[in-house]
Design a protein around this motif. Structure first.
Motif, PDB file in Angstrom:
ATOM      1  N   THR A  30       0.827  -1.210   0.000  1.00 24.95           N
ATOM      2  CA  THR A  30       0.000   0.000   0.000  1.00 24.95           C
ATOM      3  C   THR A  30       0.862   1.261   0.000  1.00 24.95           C
ATOM      4  N   GLU A  31       1.958   1.219   0.722  1.00 26.66           N
ATOM      5  CA  GLU A  31       2.825   2.393   0.823  1.00 26.66           C
ATOM      6  C   GLU A  31       3.644   2.626  -0.444  1.00 26.66           C
ATOM      7  N   ASP A  32       4.250   1.555  -0.977  1.00 31.12           N
ATOM      8  CA  ASP A  32       5.207   1.708  -2.070  1.00 31.12           C
ATOM      9  C   ASP A  32       4.610   1.491  -3.458  1.00 31.12           C
ATOM     10  N   GLY A  33       3.509   0.743  -3.546  1.00 28.38           N
ATOM     11  CA  GLY A  33       2.916   0.465  -4.847  1.00 28.38           C
ATOM     12  C   GLY A  33       3.633  -0.611  -5.636  1.00 28.38           C
ATOM     13  N   TYR A  34       4.609  -1.254  -5.007  1.00 32.49           N
ATOM     14  CA  TYR A  34       5.313  -2.369  -5.647  1.00 32.49           C
ATOM     15  C   TYR A  34       5.838  -3.313  -4.580  1.00 32.49           C
ATOM     16  N   LEU A  35       6.130  -4.546  -4.971  1.00 30.82           N
ATOM     17  CA  LEU A  35       6.807  -5.521  -4.108  1.00 30.82           C
ATOM     18  C   LEU A  35       7.803  -6.282  -4.973  1.00 30.82           C
ATOM     19  N   PHE A  36       8.990  -6.489  -4.436  1.00 31.97           N
ATOM     20  CA  PHE A  36      10.028  -7.232  -5.148  1.00 31.97           C
ATOM     21  C   PHE A  36      10.312  -8.527  -4.404  1.00 31.97           C
ATOM     22  N   PHE A  37      10.308  -9.643  -5.163  1.00 31.75           N
ATOM     23  CA  PHE A  37      10.569 -10.955  -4.579  1.00 31.75           C
ATOM     24  C   PHE A  37      11.791 -11.568  -5.259  1.00 31.75           C
ATOM     25  N   SER A  38      12.848 -11.728  -4.492  1.00 30.79           N
ATOM     26  CA  SER A  38      14.073 -12.322  -5.011  1.00 30.79           C
ATOM     27  C   SER A  38      13.930 -13.842  -5.103  1.00 30.79           C
ATOM     28  N   ASN A  39      14.287 -14.398  -6.262  1.00 28.68           N
ATOM     29  CA  ASN A  39      14.280 -15.857  -6.460  1.00 28.68           C
ATOM     30  C   ASN A  39      12.934 -16.492  -6.137  1.00 28.68           C
ATOM     31  N   LEU A  40      11.850 -15.821  -6.469  1.00 26.64           N
ATOM     32  CA  LEU A  40      10.526 -16.379  -6.210  1.00 26.64           C
ATOM     33  C   LEU A  40      10.252 -17.588  -7.096  1.00 26.64           C
ATOM     34  N   LEU A  41      10.798 -17.565  -8.313  1.00 29.12           N
ATOM     35  CA  LEU A  41      10.541 -18.630  -9.281  1.00 29.12           C
ATOM     36  C   LEU A  41      11.730 -19.574  -9.396  1.00 29.12           C
ATOM     37  N   ASP A  42      11.455 -20.797  -9.791  1.00 34.43           N
ATOM     38  CA  ASP A  42      12.495 -21.769 -10.100  1.00 34.43           C
ATOM     39  C   ASP A  42      13.240 -21.276 -11.344  1.00 34.43           C
ATOM     40  N   SER A  43      14.521 -20.985 -11.197  1.00 36.82           N
ATOM     41  CA  SER A  43      15.275 -20.417 -12.317  1.00 36.82           C
ATOM     42  C   SER A  43      15.317 -21.372 -13.511  1.00 36.82           C
ATOM     43  N   ALA A  44      15.286 -22.692 -13.248  1.00 33.70           N
ATOM     44  CA  ALA A  44      15.310 -23.654 -14.353  1.00 33.70           C
ATOM     45  C   ALA A  44      14.062 -23.521 -15.219  1.00 33.70           C
ATOM     46  N   LYS A  45      12.919 -23.245 -14.574  1.00 34.60           N
ATOM     47  CA  LYS A  45      11.673 -23.065 -15.321  1.00 34.60           C
ATOM     48  C   LYS A  45      11.739 -21.804 -16.187  1.00 34.60           C
ATOM     49  N   VAL A  46      12.297 -20.727 -15.635  1.00 37.44           N
ATOM     50  CA  VAL A  46      12.420 -19.475 -16.381  1.00 37.44           C
ATOM     51  C   VAL A  46      13.397 -19.640 -17.541  1.00 37.44           C
ATOM     52  N   LEU A  47      14.514 -20.328 -17.286  1.00 41.90           N
ATOM     53  CA  LEU A  47      15.495 -20.533 -18.346  1.00 41.90           C
ATOM     54  C   LEU A  47      14.956 -21.428 -19.455  1.00 41.90           C
ATOM     55  N   ASN A  48      14.092 -22.361 -19.109  1.00 39.19           N
ATOM     56  CA  ASN A  48      13.447 -23.196 -20.114  1.00 39.19           C
ATOM     57  C   ASN A  48      12.613 -22.327 -21.064  1.00 39.19           C
ATOM     58  N   LEU A  49      11.869 -21.381 -20.491  1.00 45.05           N
ATOM     59  CA  LEU A  49      11.092 -20.474 -21.327  1.00 45.05           C
ATOM     60  C   LEU A  49      12.013 -19.578 -22.144  1.00 45.05           C
ATOM     61  N   ARG A  50      13.086 -19.110 -21.535  1.00 46.02           N
ATOM     62  CA  ARG A  50      14.047 -18.273 -22.277  1.00 46.02           C
ATOM     63  C   ARG A  50      14.568 -19.025 -23.502  1.00 46.02           C
ATOM     64  N   GLN A  51      14.904 -20.297 -23.311  1.00 43.97           N
ATOM     65  CA  GLN A  51      15.432 -21.081 -24.419  1.00 43.97           C
ATOM     66  C   GLN A  51      14.432 -21.138 -25.575  1.00 43.97           C
ATOM     67  N   GLN A  52      13.153 -21.297 -25.244  1.00 44.30           N
ATOM     68  CA  GLN A  52      12.131 -21.376 -26.287  1.00 44.30           C
ATOM     69  C   GLN A  52      11.950 -20.042 -27.003  1.00 44.30           C
ATOM     70  N   ILE A  53      11.981 -18.940 -26.234  1.00 43.60           N
ATOM     71  CA  ILE A  53      11.841 -17.619 -26.848  1.00 43.60           C
ATOM     72  C   ILE A  53      13.044 -17.302 -27.739  1.00 43.60           C
ATOM     73  N   MET A  54      14.247 -17.605 -27.234  1.00 43.68           N
ATOM     74  CA  MET A  54      15.443 -17.311 -28.018  1.00 43.68           C
ATOM     75  C   MET A  54      15.550 -18.217 -29.239  1.00 43.68           C
ATOM     76  N   ALA A  55      15.021 -19.442 -29.150  1.00 42.89           N
ATOM     77  CA  ALA A  55      14.990 -20.314 -30.327  1.00 42.89           C
ATOM     78  C   ALA A  55      14.090 -19.715 -31.413  1.00 42.89           C
ATOM     79  N   ILE A  56      13.011 -19.058 -30.995  1.00 44.03           N
ATOM     80  CA  ILE A  56      12.144 -18.371 -31.958  1.00 44.03           C
ATOM     81  C   ILE A  56      12.892 -17.187 -32.575  1.00 44.03           C
ATOM     82  N   CYS A  57      13.635 -16.463 -31.744  1.00 45.39           N
ATOM     83  CA  CYS A  57      14.455 -15.363 -32.273  1.00 45.39           C
ATOM     84  C   CYS A  57      15.447 -15.896 -33.311  1.00 45.39           C
ATOM     85  N   GLU A  58      16.066 -17.033 -33.002  1.00 51.11           N
ATOM     86  CA  GLU A  58      17.023 -17.632 -33.937  1.00 51.11           C
ATOM     87  C   GLU A  58      16.332 -18.025 -35.237  1.00 51.11           C
ATOM     88  N   LYS A  59      15.145 -18.619 -35.131  1.00 55.06           N
ATOM     89  CA  LYS A  59      14.377 -19.023 -36.306  1.00 55.06           C
ATOM     90  C   LYS A  59      14.090 -17.840 -37.223  1.00 55.06           C
TER      91      LYS A  59
END
Length: 294
Positions: A30-59
């Motif tokens: 309420t005070e700041d209007g934002y919240l930051f969460f460090s390492n909230l997500l499994d980095s392997a899951k995020v990197l898996n998505l990154r790989q798919q997005i970057m493969a599309i960029c490569e294509k």
């Protein structure tokens, strides 16, 4: 430059420890209007998505020939910016068809954080957004804006911004105008960059933003002003996701449940998915207050 100058920049305050202190979490939100969460997500899951997005960029020829697409090294002969460019539309259609892109928005750790923040069941919007930013594109950085302009519905909708991999300051990332939601809905005007609109920000506004690591998540209120920082890496693509959430009991605008940009429909997006995939049409099983666009 589309990005507003920032003279007062603070480091992000990690709210991860407050997930076990709901009252304090909500007070800080309420005070700041934002919240930051460090390492909230499994980095392997995020990197898996990154790989798919970057493969599309490569294509599409957007990465440097002969390099590992995961490095995100940009084709130095190209500059494609978000918008009506047919090259962008073809890329974006491929990203929207990624099952893991839409599934990440439903990650149990994100949902739990919003359950705690709202104190009730969450509605994740299905209009999921991917941003892909070329280096040397500062004139098209996302300008300072409020998401409420594009979302409507409940003012208590929040956006989660997630970098697809490590995002040091030189790559840009998200900058948030701390406490700016207290000003209410601001007048906007035409601008260059994603969204095409911007708001004015005072020179004494305090901003937050720094290096982001893979797995980090920052969430912000729909009235909190924020902007994309310039990609000054010189040679790297920056990929990120914008996902939106609100209390399920609040009204939601119909277009928040439609595919982003509207270039594809859900049948086209889901075309190659398993028939009974639970990520498909998940919101249709809920009793929602769906409203039209004003």
């Amino acid at each position: 430059m589309a990005m507003a100058n920032m003279t007062h920049i603070e480091s992000l305050q990690d709210a991860t420890g407050l997930l076990n202190q709901p009252t304090e979490l909500r007070r800080q939100a309420t005070e700041d209007g934002y919240l930051f969460f460090s390492n909230l997500l499994d980095s392997a899951k995020v990197l898996n998505l990154r790989q798919q997005i970057m493969a599309i960029c490569e294509k599409h020829g957007w990465t440097q020939a002969g390099t590992d697409c995961m490095e995100g090294l940009a084709n130095p002969e190209l500059l494609v910016v978000e918008g009506g460019d047919p090259r962008w539309q073809e890329f974006y259609g491929d990203v929207q068809k990624l099952r893991d892109f839409h599934q990440l928005a439903l990650d149990e750790n994100i949902i739990r954080a919003f359950d705690i923040l709202f104190g009730e069941t969450v509605l994740p919007h299905s209009r999921n957004i991917c941003r892909l930013v070329f280096p040397n594109s500062s004139s098209h950085s996302t300008p300072p804006h409020q998401d409420n302009l594009y979302i409507g519905g409940s003012a208590e909708t929040w956006t989660a911004w997630i970098p697809c991999g490590d995002c040091p300051e030189v790559l840009g990332g998200l900058a948030v105008a701390k406490g700016s939601h207290h000003q209410g809905r601001l007048a906007d005007k035409e601008a260059i960059g994603p969204g095409g609109r911007q708001v004015e920000v005072s020179t004494d506004q305090v901003w937050v933003g720094e290096d982001y690591s893979c797995g980090d998540v920052i969430i912000l209120h729909s009235l909190t002003v924020h902007q994309g920082r310039d990609n000054q890496s010189g040679n790297q693509l920056r990929a990120s996701c914008d996902f939106r959430y609100q209390p399920r009991s609040h009204p939601v605008r119909a277009d928040s449940l439609a595919p982003h940009m509207g270039w594809l429909n859900w049948e086209q997006i889901y075309g190659d998915w398993e028939t009974e995939d639970p990520v498909k049409y998940y919101w249709q099983n809920w009793d929602l207050q769906i409203m039209g666009k004003n």
